[in-house]
Design an enzyme around this catalytic site. Sequence first.
Site, PDB file in Angstrom:
ATOM      1  N   TRP A 105       0.811  -1.215   0.000  1.00  0.00           N
ATOM      2  CA  TRP A 105       0.000   0.000   0.000  1.00  0.00           C
ATOM      3  C   TRP A 105       0.844   1.264   0.000  1.00  0.00           C
ATOM      4  O   TRP A 105       0.545   2.219  -0.722  1.00  0.00           O
ATOM      5  CB  TRP A 105      -1.017  -0.012   1.145  1.00  0.00           C
ATOM      6  N   ASP A 176      -1.246   6.715   6.261  1.00  0.00           N
ATOM      7  CA  ASP A 176      -2.373   5.897   5.808  1.00  0.00           C
ATOM      8  C   ASP A 176      -2.673   4.892   6.915  1.00  0.00           C
ATOM      9  O   ASP A 176      -1.915   3.956   7.148  1.00  0.00           O
ATOM     10  CB  ASP A 176      -1.976   5.187   4.503  1.00  0.00           C
ATOM     11  N   LYS A 200     -12.901  -1.109   6.800  1.00  0.00           N
ATOM     12  CA  LYS A 200     -12.239  -2.087   7.674  1.00  0.00           C
ATOM     13  C   LYS A 200     -12.694  -1.858   9.114  1.00  0.00           C
ATOM     14  O   LYS A 200     -13.522  -2.596   9.634  1.00  0.00           O
ATOM     15  CB  LYS A 200     -10.729  -2.001   7.527  1.00  0.00           C
TER      16      LYS A 200
HETATM   17  N1  PMP Z   1      -4.383   1.714   2.040  1.00  0.00           N
HETATM   18  C1  PMP Z   1      -4.500   0.571   2.735  1.00  0.00           C
HETATM   19  C2  PMP Z   1      -3.597   0.339   3.897  1.00  0.00           C
HETATM   20  C3  PMP Z   1      -5.467  -0.374   2.380  1.00  0.00           C
HETATM   21  O1  PMP Z   1      -5.578  -1.516   3.066  1.00  0.00           O
HETATM   22  C4  PMP Z   1      -6.316  -0.107   1.282  1.00  0.00           C
HETATM   23  C5  PMP Z   1      -7.409  -1.056   0.853  1.00  0.00           C
HETATM   24  N2  PMP Z   1      -7.262  -2.352   1.131  1.00  0.00           N
HETATM   25  C6  PMP Z   1      -6.131   1.085   0.576  1.00  0.00           C
HETATM   26  C7  PMP Z   1      -5.166   1.970   0.993  1.00  0.00           C
HETATM   27  C8  PMP Z   1      -6.994   1.427  -0.604  1.00  0.00           C
HETATM   28  O2  PMP Z   1      -8.255   1.708  -0.149  1.00  0.00           O
HETATM   29  P1  PMP Z   1      -9.476   2.008  -1.112  1.00  0.00           P
HETATM   30  O3  PMP Z   1      -9.832   0.711  -1.773  1.00  0.00           O
HETATM   31  O4  PMP Z   1     -10.531   2.477  -0.156  1.00  0.00           O
HETATM   32  O5  PMP Z   1      -9.069   3.025  -2.077  1.00  0.00           O
END
Ligand code: PMP
Length: 369
Positions: A105, A176, A200
């Site tokens: 991520w 994040d 989450k």
């Molecule tokens: N950052 C993290 C740590 C994530 O776990 C996720 C989604 N699994 C995201 C960003 C992306 O999130 P979104 O699908 O809401 O754009």
Amino acid sequence: MSRIWNFSAGPAVLPLPVLEQIRDELLDWHGAGLGVMEMSHRGKEFTAIIEQAEADLRELLAIPANYRVLFLQGGATQQFAQIPMNLLANGLANKSADYLVTGSWSKKAFKEAQRIASVRCAGSTEGAAFQSLPELATLDLDPQAAYFHLCTNETIHGVEVPPEYVLPVNVPVVADMSSHILSRPIDVSRYGLIYAGAQKNVGAAGVTLVIVREDLLGHAAPSIPSVMDYAVMAENGSMLNTPPTFSIYVAGLVFQWLKKQGGLAAIERVNIEKAALLYACIDGSAGFYRNPVAVACRSRMNVPFTLADSTLDVAFLAESKAAGLASLKGHKSFGGMRASIYNAMSLEGVRVLVDFMNDFSRRYAGTKA
Ligand code: PMP
């Protein structure tokens, strides 16, 4: 009704009392004669919902008064672009931002930011398979950076930044926290900006939380769309346009549920117990199961693990599913299994998983599938 034990990484399990309240209020919210999905976002009912949600979030996280809370859309992925658009673009042409890459991520965040602005990788653990965190002293930090970005819980690789991890102090830290926000108390004042998708630990997909220190507002490039400009959104109470009303309502119910559990210190105690049970099962399996992450930064929320004999993966998934344990298949970039044990996964659910894993390893140890 029979509900499965849902170990999905997200969208993920929600607290049952929250789902029951949504069901009960779906057609008629508090005697208003209509449901939340049908309300004007400018009416007094929804105004009460969003104001209460913000107040509860502020209380749970002890958010200082000089931070604004925004309820945005576009997911954490949109933030990957929106952050450099807001913090790096205007009048800062010779500035850059530093990114720490500790899993999929933060790597994605770094790549997306490269589309928008000049950013640097200050350190990466990719060469060592994303299994640890580098010490701050080993990073290649730019003291003039507009911000330092990190992902405090890598959902795929199961790497969590512990509170004692030393962060840069002279540049704003942007974090994040999508997959572990509200799982433990944090010191918001260590961060310039915190963001998290909802699906989450916060509620239903569709709303993205941004908690931003006021002095970081108002630096966006003039050309960016107004819905992307934090300052414009802050001025308009996250309602420049129609906000994701239903997801904000669900988030508000989750915040109230968390307060009823005793707040973040109380939920953290349960999360510690859940994670300890699961890691003890993995580590005590004589190598049948394995989690490669350095102990000090193992995630309490996302626990990836592999079976020493990967030919048993199919049997593990089929039998766990038959036992009512769902979504344990690991992310394709990691393989094996992953159990996401967010706030709404009870200790009982983790016990059922651990009992299953112990039974499975007893039955299959020394066999070949
Ligand atoms: N950052 C993290 C740590 C994530 O776990 C996720 C989604 N699994 C995201 C960003 C992306 O999130 P979104 O699908 O809401 O754009």
